[in-house]
Design a protein around this motif. Structure first.
Motif, PDB file in Angstrom:
ATOM      1  N   ASN A   2       7.495  -8.049  -1.157  1.00 21.36           N
ATOM      2  CA  ASN A   2       6.312  -8.566  -0.461  1.00 21.36           C
ATOM      3  C   ASN A   2       5.068  -7.709  -0.655  1.00 21.36           C
ATOM      4  O   ASN A   2       5.295  -6.476  -0.753  1.00 21.36           O
ATOM      5  N   ASP A   3       4.074  -8.350  -0.569  1.00 21.31           N
ATOM      6  CA  ASP A   3       2.731  -7.396  -0.537  1.00 21.31           C
ATOM      7  C   ASP A   3       2.231  -7.178   0.677  1.00 21.31           C
ATOM      8  O   ASP A   3       1.071  -6.711   0.835  1.00 21.31           O
ATOM      9  N   PHE A   4       3.047  -7.192   1.720  1.00 17.15           N
ATOM     10  CA  PHE A   4       2.668  -6.931   3.231  1.00 17.15           C
ATOM     11  C   PHE A   4       3.615  -5.499   3.760  1.00 17.15           C
ATOM     12  O   PHE A   4       4.269  -5.843   4.739  1.00 17.15           O
ATOM     13  N   LEU A   5       3.509  -4.630   2.938  1.00 15.35           N
ATOM     14  CA  LEU A   5       4.429  -3.570   3.221  1.00 15.35           C
ATOM     15  C   LEU A   5       3.449  -2.310   3.890  1.00 15.35           C
ATOM     16  O   LEU A   5       4.081  -1.215   3.783  1.00 15.35           O
ATOM     17  N   PHE A   6       2.513  -2.534   4.479  1.00 18.36           N
ATOM     18  CA  PHE A   6       1.618  -1.495   5.171  1.00 18.36           C
ATOM     19  C   PHE A   6       1.347  -0.489   4.000  1.00 18.36           C
ATOM     20  O   PHE A   6       0.970   0.696   4.606  1.00 18.36           O
ATOM     21  N   ALA A   7       1.284  -0.672   2.902  1.00 22.53           N
ATOM     22  CA  ALA A   7       1.052   0.413   1.887  1.00 22.53           C
ATOM     23  C   ALA A   7      -0.469   0.790   1.933  1.00 22.53           C
ATOM     24  O   ALA A   7      -0.805   2.144   1.468  1.00 22.53           O
ATOM     25  N   GLU A  37      13.547  -9.050   5.094  1.00 25.28           N
ATOM     26  CA  GLU A  37      12.593  -7.757   4.663  1.00 25.28           C
ATOM     27  C   GLU A  37      11.439  -7.628   5.820  1.00 25.28           C
ATOM     28  O   GLU A  37      11.177  -6.402   6.255  1.00 25.28           O
ATOM     29  N   ILE A  38      10.959  -8.780   6.509  1.00 29.17           N
ATOM     30  CA  ILE A  38      10.036  -8.502   7.630  1.00 29.17           C
ATOM     31  C   ILE A  38      10.692  -7.722   8.715  1.00 29.17           C
ATOM     32  O   ILE A  38       9.843  -6.802   9.431  1.00 29.17           O
ATOM     33  N   HIS A  39      11.947  -8.182   8.852  1.00 26.55           N
ATOM     34  CA  HIS A  39      12.460  -7.338  10.294  1.00 26.55           C
ATOM     35  C   HIS A  39      12.507  -5.688   9.889  1.00 26.55           C
ATOM     36  O   HIS A  39      12.065  -5.041  10.629  1.00 26.55           O
ATOM     37  N   VAL A  40      12.991  -5.340   8.660  1.00 25.16           N
ATOM     38  CA  VAL A  40      13.086  -4.113   8.315  1.00 25.16           C
ATOM     39  C   VAL A  40      11.757  -3.358   8.272  1.00 25.16           C
ATOM     40  O   VAL A  40      11.697  -2.361   8.698  1.00 25.16           O
ATOM     41  N   ILE A  41      10.686  -3.962   7.729  1.00 26.47           N
ATOM     42  CA  ILE A  41       9.305  -3.478   7.730  1.00 26.47           C
ATOM     43  C   ILE A  41       8.754  -3.195   8.899  1.00 26.47           C
ATOM     44  O   ILE A  41       8.253  -2.234   9.335  1.00 26.47           O
TER      45      ILE A  41
END
Length: 330
Positions: A2-7, A37-41
Motif C-alpha cells: 500500500n502507499d500509506f506506509l508512513f514512508a 497489512e494495516i494492522h501491522v503498519i
C-alpha cells in the motif's frame, strides 16, 4: 504494498523511548480492518508511543461483526480505528452507529479510516454519524497518526474524568442522608476520593486505608509488616473495601513516612502517591494513588493540590473514627 506506509515521515523524538514505560495500565486500541497489512503498519508505527506514562495495547478485528463481538465483551477500549469498507461498503459505518446507539458507549473515540474516500464523503459522514475523526489512509503519515493518538486519547481521558466525577457526585448525594453512619462515611469518602484524585492528580485508581502493624521495627501496631485495610477505594480498588491492600504498594515507602513521625507526610514514588496521616491518638491512615500526573512533569504536586489531599486525609480519618465510636456506643 500500500502507499500509506508512513514512508514520508521518519519517526521523531516526540515519542518517549520504551524505557520510560511504567506499570500504568495501557490505553487499549481496537483496530478494525480487513487488510492485515494495516494492522501491522499501525502497530509498528505506534509501538513506542505513550501518553501520561501509559502505553498502547492493540486488539485486532478483521470485520464489522468481529468488532461488535469484541466491543460487547470488553468495555475498556479507549479508541477504535475503524475501516469503512470491509465485508460490505458501509460495514464500518454500521459499527460506528451501533457503538453509539445500541452499545450506548459515549466514551470510546471513533476514528473512521478509508482507502476509498469517494464512497463515503467526509462532510456527509461527519454530519450523519457520531464519530470523532475521519481520515483517508493515504494521509495518515507517521506524524499525523501520532498526533491523532494524542488528541483522541486526551479527549477520552477527559471524558472518563467527567464520568468519574458524575459517579462520585452520586456517592456523595447517596451518603448525605445518614452522614455519620459507618456505611455513609464509606460512601461519602468514596465519592470525594473519586473526584479528588481525578481533578487533582488526573488518576483513576486510589485507596484510603487504615494502617496497622509495623515496618522495619517502626511500630504502627506490632507486627513485622504494615497491614493496610481499604476503607474507601476507586478504580481497581473499588471492590476491595474492608480487605487488605497489597498490590502495587511499596512497604519501604510507608516505613519512611512512619519514621518521620509527622502529622501528615507524603512521598511520590515511581508515579505513585503515598500520603500518611498520623492522628493524635497514634493511629495511621494511608492515601495511596496509583499513577499520578504531576504538575507540568515537574516531579512535584502543586502546594494547593497537596493541601487538598491533606485535607481529605485529615477529615476522612476524623469521620471514620467518629463513625466507629458511634457504632460502639449504640
Amino acid at each position: 504494498m500500500n502507499d500509506f506506509l508512513f514512508a514520508d515521515d521518519a519517526p521523531s523524538n516526540d515519542v518517549p523511548p520504551r524505557s520510560h514505560a511504567t506499570s500504568m495500565p495501557p490505553f487499549r486500541i481496537l483496530i478494525v480492518d480487513d487488510d492485515e497489512e494495516i494492522h501491522v503498519i499501525t502497530k509498528m508505527a505506534l509501538s513506542e508511543f505513550h501518553l501520561n506514562h501509559r502505553r498502547l495495547e492493540f486488539v485486532s478485528a478483521y470485520s464489522g461483526e468481529e468488532a461488535r463481538q469484541l466491543l460487547s465483551q470488553q468495555h475498556d477500549f479507549a479508541l477504535v480505528l475503524l475501516d469503512v469498507v470491509m465485508e460490505h461498503d458501509h460495514a464500518g459505518l454500521d459499527v460506528a452507529r451501533w457503538i453509539r446507539e445500541t452499545l450506548r458507549n459515549r466514551l470510546i473515540r471513533i476514528v473512521l479510516r478509508t482507502g476509498q474516500p469517494g464512497q463515503a464523503p467526509e462532510e456527509e459522514i461527519i454530519a450523519r454519524y457520531e464519530i470523532d475523526d475521519y481520515k483517508e489512509k493515504t494521509e495518515l503519515t507517521y506524524r499525523k497518526l501520532v498526533t491523532l493518538m494524542y488528541s483522541s486519547l486526551r479527549a477520552y481521558s477527559e471524558l472518563c474524568r467527567i464520568e468519574r466525577n458524575r459517579r462520585a457526585l452520586e456517592h456523595i448525594i447517596n451518603a448525605s442522608a445518614q452522614l455519620f453512619s459507618a456505611a455513609s462515611v464509606k460512601e461519602l469518602s468514596r465519592g470525594i476520593l473519586e473526584q479528588l484524585v481525578a481533578i487533582v492528580t488526573h488518576a483513576d485508581t486510589a485507596a484510603y486505608c487504615s494502617v496497622d502493624g509495623a515496618i522495619d521495627g517502626v511500630t504502627a501496631a506490632g507486627s513485622s509488616a504494615a497491614n493496610l485495610r481499604v476503607l474507601a477505594g476507586v478504580g481497581q480498588y473499588q471492590h476491595d473495601e474492608g480487605q487488605g491492600l497489597a498490590k502495587h504498594v511499596d512497604q519501604q515507602v510507608i516505613a519512611r513516612l512512619i519514621q518521620r513521625q509527622q502529622p501528615v507526610s507524603f512521598e511520590i514514588h515511581q508515579q505513585d502517591y503515598y500520603g500518611l496521616y498520623h492522628t493524635t491518638d497514634g493511629r495511621y491512615y494511608l492515601l495511596f494513588i496509583q499513577g499520578i500526573v504531576k504538575q507540568q512533569h515537574s516531579g512535584e504536586l502543586a502546594d494547593s493540590d497537596q493541601h487538598l489531599l491533606e485535607l481529605f486525609m485529615n477529615n476522612t480519618a476524623i469521620a471514620f473514627e467518629h463513625a466507629q465510636r458511634t457504632q460502639h456506643t449504640e
